[in-house]
Design a protein around this motif. Structure first.
Motif, mmCIF file in Angstrom:
data_model
loop_
_atom_site.group_PDB
_atom_site.id
_atom_site.type_symbol
_atom_site.label_atom_id
_atom_site.label_comp_id
_atom_site.label_asym_id
_atom_site.label_seq_id
_atom_site.Cartn_x
_atom_site.Cartn_y
_atom_site.Cartn_z
ATOM 1 N N SER A 131 -52.009 94.654 -28.201
ATOM 2 C CA SER A 131 -51.380 95.106 -27.219
ATOM 3 C C SER A 131 -51.652 94.373 -25.865
ATOM 4 O O SER A 131 -52.572 93.668 -25.614
ATOM 5 N N GLU A 192 -49.060 105.860 -24.707
ATOM 6 C CA GLU A 192 -48.348 104.847 -23.782
ATOM 7 C C GLU A 192 -46.653 105.646 -23.720
ATOM 8 O O GLU A 192 -46.429 105.714 -22.486
ATOM 9 N N TYR A 193 -46.279 106.187 -24.501
ATOM 10 C CA TYR A 193 -44.998 106.849 -24.608
ATOM 11 C C TYR A 193 -45.373 108.214 -23.472
ATOM 12 O O TYR A 193 -44.592 108.562 -22.666
ATOM 13 N N ARG A 290 -36.902 110.523 -24.995
ATOM 14 C CA ARG A 290 -36.291 109.448 -25.073
ATOM 15 C C ARG A 290 -34.993 109.673 -26.107
ATOM 16 O O ARG A 290 -33.949 109.153 -25.674
HETATM 17 C C1 6PG Z 1 -47.904 97.097 -26.466
HETATM 18 C C2 6PG Z 1 -46.613 97.792 -26.592
HETATM 19 C C3 6PG Z 1 -46.055 96.759 -27.394
HETATM 20 C C4 6PG Z 1 -44.317 97.072 -27.340
HETATM 21 C C5 6PG Z 1 -43.969 98.539 -27.826
HETATM 22 C C6 6PG Z 1 -42.742 98.976 -27.316
HETATM 23 O O1 6PG Z 1 -48.966 97.581 -26.702
HETATM 24 O O2 6PG Z 1 -48.353 95.965 -25.929
HETATM 25 O O3 6PG Z 1 -46.945 98.884 -26.931
HETATM 26 O O4 6PG Z 1 -46.446 97.035 -28.715
HETATM 27 O O5 6PG Z 1 -43.931 96.862 -26.175
HETATM 28 O O6 6PG Z 1 -43.725 98.339 -29.254
HETATM 29 O O7 6PG Z 1 -42.558 100.216 -27.683
HETATM 30 P P1 6PG Z 1 -41.063 100.993 -27.785
HETATM 31 O O8 6PG Z 1 -40.093 99.923 -28.123
HETATM 32 O O9 6PG Z 1 -41.065 102.029 -29.096
HETATM 33 O O10 6PG Z 1 -40.965 101.429 -26.469
#
Ligand code: 6PG
Length: 473
Positions: A131, A192-193, A290
């Motif tokens: 991440s 995160e979402y 979303r």
């Molecule tokens: C991270 C993010 C990364 C990515 C997501 C976006 O931890 O660095 O989460 O993995 O930006 O996959 O996810 P979505 O396209 O589902 O928003």
């Protein structure tokens, strides 16, 4: 450099692969790289790799040959079929005991399947959640490895040297067997979402509901980032709001289409939470919103048919007094979103045998990742004191932290409802909290209804056993 000495290989030179290759090379490791399209490799070597201990294989076979034995290959290709195709091509070129590491956002069930398949061929496998996006991969991501413990020990020093650091500690730890690492990364993304949805709702409430300017909003989030809400996502929100469009001079955010895309990890989190019967309503709501945002034509029609847009109404006339309440309400809702994700991790750990140490998980999330925040320190503290907490809210300190702000959360929700600004993330967080602290819920009525129409039987509060009532005379 001799042609047999690369400490580690990187397969796939997309944004994440090339950034992580440079990161490891900067820590002094010799990195072998390969990309299916050779132009990309050539460009990488010419434009970025210069002067670093990086060597490329022009074919997959040449790549396998420049790696030190036993080999360790980090795969950075898009999740899904490309990972299987890459592994299939790689297998004939590897020797027993070599290690394959999948660094993408793979579904944990795919990781379990690949783990079994590779073990059957005498190969080691790790599912590594990474991440922090491009800059994290380049300068120090948060790393979530799961799979073979022996495999982790083999590349531990490279991962520790390349990960983000907080207070001198690297943001990486072996999380557990099988798909533990990818599961933790999936839930990281579910949280995160949830956090992104809550921040977006707060922005909407201030912008449409209270009619604050984008400039006022930028300074509000920048100020909040100095206080209890200090976190990566609040920090970048302030930066996004500050940015002006070069063509029009208007705030760029206002020109970006309101259709949220998704690659799937948030949805997977909700789907598995349903399978494990673990409520994560704020994370679910984030996925739902979303999806709703993506139905733009439907929303535009509904807006025409069902009345005017919300906005420009007053907030009891006192915006100044409302801002600190929103700040505190947002903090409470964010604690609740983390708590939902962590209660899912606890359940998954039991159901899938991951043996997760939650203070290690929160330790890995303290730096480098998208959900890093000051709050995580407190959550980590709660798990350190009581490692077996099923839910961080059951820790007296965190439970009190939300309780103290419950009135602020109610104020946010009621103000938004009066103004007609949708805040389903806040609403779901509040409702989950209230449901969780209700020793008695109305499921007794549901059980009576089930028994009425289907003779499904019910349990009583005053007697052991199951019962059926003849409801109709
Ligand atoms: C991270 C993010 C990364 C990515 C997501 C976006 O931890 O660095 O989460 O993995 O930006 O996959 O996810 P979505 O396209 O589902 O928003």
């Amino acid at each position: 450099m001799s042609k047999t000495e690369c400490d580690i290989g990187v397969l796939g030179l997309g944004v994440m692969g090339r950034s992580f290759a440079l990161n490891m090379a900067d820590r002094g490791f010799r990195v072998g790289v390969y990309n299916r399209t050779e132009e990309k490799t050539v460009r990488f070597l010419e434009e970025q790799a210069g002067g670093r201990p990086i060597e490329a294989g022009s074919t997959l076979q040449a790549f396998a040959e420049i790696l030190k034995r036993p080999r360790a290959v980090l795969i950075f290709v898009p999740a899904g079929a490309p990972v299987d195709e890459t592994i299939d091509e790689l297998i004939p070129l590897l020797d027993p005991g070599d290690l394959v590491v999948d660094c993408g956002n793979s579904h944990f069930k795919d990781t379990d399947r690949r783990n079994r398949m590779l073990a059957g061929k005498g190969l080691l496998f790790l599912g590594l959640g990474v991440s922090g996006g491009e800059s994290g991969a380049r300068t120090g991501p948060s790393l979530m490895p799961g799979g073979s413990g022996e495999a982790y020990r083999r590349i531990r020093s490279i991962l520790e040297a390349s990960a983000a650091r907080v207070g001198g500690e690297p943001c990486v730890a072996y999380l557990g067997p099988g798909s533990a690492g990818h599961y933790v990364k999936m839930v990281h993304n579910g949280i995160e979402y949830g956090l992104m949805e809550l921040i977006a709702e707060s922005y909407d409430l201030l912008r449409r509901g209270l009619d604050l300017s984008v400039e006022q909003l930028a300074s509000t989030y920048a100020k909040w980032n100095e206080g209890v809400l200090n976190s990566y996502l609040i920090e970048i929100t302030a930066r996004v709001l500050e940015r002006k469009d070069e063509k029009t001079g208007r705030p760029l955010v206002e020109l970006i289409a309101d259709r949220a895309r998704q690659k799937g990890t948030g949805r997977w989190t909700s789907m598995d939470a349903l399978d494990l019967k673990t409520p994560v309503p704020t994370l679910d709501t984030a996925v739902t919103m979303r999806n709703l945002s993506d139905r733009r034509e439907e929303r535009e029609t509904a807006a025409r048919v069902l009345g005017p847009e919300a906005g420009a109404a007053s907030c009891g006339g006192d915006r100044e007094a409302f801002l600190p309440r929103l700040e505190q309400g947002l903090l409470a809702a964010m604690i609740l979103a983390y708590a939902q994700g962590m209660s899912l991790l606890k359940q998954a750990s039991r159901s899938y045998g991951y043996g997760l140490d939650m203070s290690a998980v929160t330790g890995v999330w303290r730096g480098g990742c998208i959900i890093r925040s000051a709050l995580l320190e407190e959550i980590r503290g709660a798990f350190r004191e009581e490692p077996d907490l099923a839910n961080p809210l059951l820790s007296p300190a965190l439970g009190r932290a939300v309780m103290k702000r419950r009135a602020d959360l109610v104020k946010v929700v009621s103000t938004a409802a009066e103004l007609g600004v949708p805040v389903p993330g806040f609403m779901s967080a509040l409702a989950w909290f209230d449901a969780l602290r209700s020793a008695r819920l109305p499921a007794n009525l549901i059980m009576a209804q089930r028994d009425y129409f289907g003779a499904h039987r019910y349990e009583r509060v005053d007697e052991e056993g199951t019962f059926h009532t003849q409801w109709e005379a």
